[in-house]
Design a protein around this motif. Structure first.
Motif, short mmCIF file in Angstrom:
data_model
loop_
_atom_site.label_atom_id
_atom_site.label_comp_id
_atom_site.label_asym_id
_atom_site.label_seq_id
_atom_site.Cartn_x
_atom_site.Cartn_y
_atom_site.Cartn_z
N ASP A 124 16.29 12.85 68.66
CA ASP A 124 15.07 13.55 68.28
C ASP A 124 15.36 15.04 68.30
O ASP A 124 15.32 15.69 69.35
N VAL A 125 15.66 15.61 67.14
CA VAL A 125 16.16 16.98 67.06
C VAL A 125 15.00 17.97 67.06
O VAL A 125 14.00 17.79 66.35
N LEU A 126 15.15 19.02 67.85
CA LEU A 126 14.19 20.12 67.87
C LEU A 126 14.85 21.36 67.28
O LEU A 126 15.75 21.94 67.89
N LEU A 127 14.45 21.74 66.07
CA LEU A 127 14.92 22.97 65.45
C LEU A 127 13.76 23.97 65.43
O LEU A 127 12.60 23.59 65.34
N GLY A 181 16.75 14.00 57.99
CA GLY A 181 17.11 13.62 59.35
C GLY A 181 18.58 13.84 59.64
O GLY A 181 18.96 14.34 60.70
N GLY A 182 19.45 13.46 58.70
CA GLY A 182 20.88 13.64 58.89
C GLY A 182 21.28 15.10 58.94
O GLY A 182 22.17 15.49 59.72
N SER A 188 22.01 20.20 64.84
CA SER A 188 21.87 20.06 66.30
C SER A 188 23.24 19.89 66.95
O SER A 188 23.51 20.45 68.03
N LEU A 189 24.13 19.12 66.32
CA LEU A 189 25.48 18.94 66.86
C LEU A 189 26.25 20.24 66.83
O LEU A 189 26.94 20.59 67.80
N ALA A 190 26.13 20.99 65.74
CA ALA A 190 26.80 22.30 65.66
C ALA A 190 26.30 23.23 66.76
O ALA A 190 27.08 23.98 67.35
N ARG A 191 25.00 23.20 67.04
CA ARG A 191 24.43 24.03 68.10
C ARG A 191 24.98 23.63 69.46
O ARG A 191 25.27 24.49 70.30
N ALA A 192 25.14 22.32 69.70
CA ALA A 192 25.69 21.86 70.97
C ALA A 192 27.15 22.27 71.12
O ALA A 192 27.61 22.60 72.22
N ASP A 204 23.03 9.30 70.32
CA ASP A 204 22.84 8.68 69.00
C ASP A 204 22.71 9.74 67.93
O ASP A 204 21.86 9.65 67.03
N THR A 205 23.57 10.75 67.99
CA THR A 205 23.43 11.92 67.13
C THR A 205 23.79 11.65 65.68
O THR A 205 23.37 12.39 64.79
N THR A 206 24.58 10.61 65.40
CA THR A 206 24.99 10.34 64.02
C THR A 206 24.25 9.14 63.43
O THR A 206 24.69 8.57 62.45
N SER A 207 23.11 8.77 64.01
CA SER A 207 22.39 7.59 63.54
C SER A 207 21.82 7.76 62.13
O SER A 207 21.60 6.79 61.42
N ALA A 208 21.56 9.01 61.72
CA ALA A 208 20.93 9.25 60.42
C ALA A 208 21.90 9.75 59.36
O ALA A 208 21.47 10.18 58.30
#
Length: 300
Positions: A124-127, A181-182, A188-192, A204-208
């Motif tokens: 559940d990404v928060l941008l 969603g993808g 979000s992954l780049a931010r992490a 489950d970051t690559t689910s979408a």
């Protein structure tokens, strides 16, 4: 009158948050560790239950992730996977047992230093209503534009960002309303990754994302230019099969643990998931049928 009602309800929420006190804070005498963490994670007989829950979510969970290892966690919906990873940055406290990072209980560390060494990307990404560049660089205000591009490339986001009207300066809107969603998951992954964490947690970051993009991301995660221990929650075999260790969580307990090949040999839950996703069982049945026809032909 309508505006007054909305203002009154919003004011109550704002004041509730403003005057609330966090339950999880630094302990007196918390250990000061300004240096970068090594990334060793250990769960010792950890059990967890939410304060308003009637049943425990985790029961006597124990495992170790050595620095640089990749640990994949798999299990049915509601088995406690997300609750487990939320104990590492101390979003919650375990009911029993200990969670240790580099041999020190997380309760004895300073929260800012602990969480500063953890990169977290959730399903559940928060941008924020900001540019793509601003969202990726959110955790590190000193990051350069070149580094933003590099981490976007790690997360397979650079290609679609380059096609955006204003590139990295494109405003994504509140919660990333202008993205799929993808796309949101990749930002979000780049931010992490941009904080260069000692511990990277992916829920489950690559689910979408599609299979080809997921393959690119997996390759990039294996080629990071900084040491990093990875804890990955995933349901796809294509993600878990390359992990150093796979944990199968069922009803809050670890029921299987080992590499991809070891868990297939056990023919338990993981083996069944492999069959379901790859069609291995169907292929074996087809070979059996083909063999039967061949034998019949020989007899004729």
């Amino acid at each position: 009158m309508n505006e007054f009602q909305r203002f009154s309800a919003a004011s109550d929420k704002v004041m509730e948050i403003y005057y609330s006190q966090p339950e999880i804070v630094d302990r007196p005498g918390a250990i000061d560790r300004p240096e970068r963490f090594q990334g060793r994670i250990e769960f010792k007989n950890v059990s967890f239950q939410y304060a308003d829950g009637k049943l425990p979510i985790l029961r006597n969970v124990s495992f170790t992730a050595e620095p640089g290892e990749t640990i994949a966690i798999m299990g049915e919906t509601g088995c406690g996977k997300t609750s487990l990873i939320q104990l590492i940055p101390r979003f919650y406290e375990p009911t029993e047992g200990e969670v240790l990072v580099d041999g020190i209980a997380v309760q004895d560390m300073k929260l800012r230093q602990l969480r500063g060494n953890i990169g977290l990307a959730t399903q559940d990404v928060l941008l924020y209503s900001d540019s793509i560049d601003g969202n990726i660089a959110f955790g590190d205000s000193h990051i350069t534009p070149e580094q933003v591009v590099k981490f976007a490339r790690y997360s397979a986001a650079s290609d679609f960002i380059a096609r955006m009207p204003e590139g990295y300066d494109t405003i994504v809107g509140e919660r990333g309303v202008g993205l799929s969603g993808g796309q949101k998951q990749r930002i979000s992954l780049a931010r992490a990754l941009a904080v260069r964490p000692a511990i990277l947690i992916l829920d489950d970051t690559t689910s979408a994302v599609d299979m080809e993009t997921e393959k690119q991301i997996q390759h990039s995660l294996n080629e990071l230019d900084f040491p990093c221990t990875k804890i990955i929650i995933a349901q796809r075999i294509s993600t878990t099969k390359y992990a150093d260790k796979i944990l199968v969580l069922q009803d809050g307990r670890i029921t299987e643990s080992g590499s991809h090949e070891e868990l297939i040999a056990k023919k338990g839950y993981y083996y069944q998931v492999v069959q379901l996703q790859t069609g291995q069982q169907i292929s074996e049945q087809s070979r059996d049928v083909s063999g039967a026809y061949a034998e019949c032909g020989k007899e004729v």
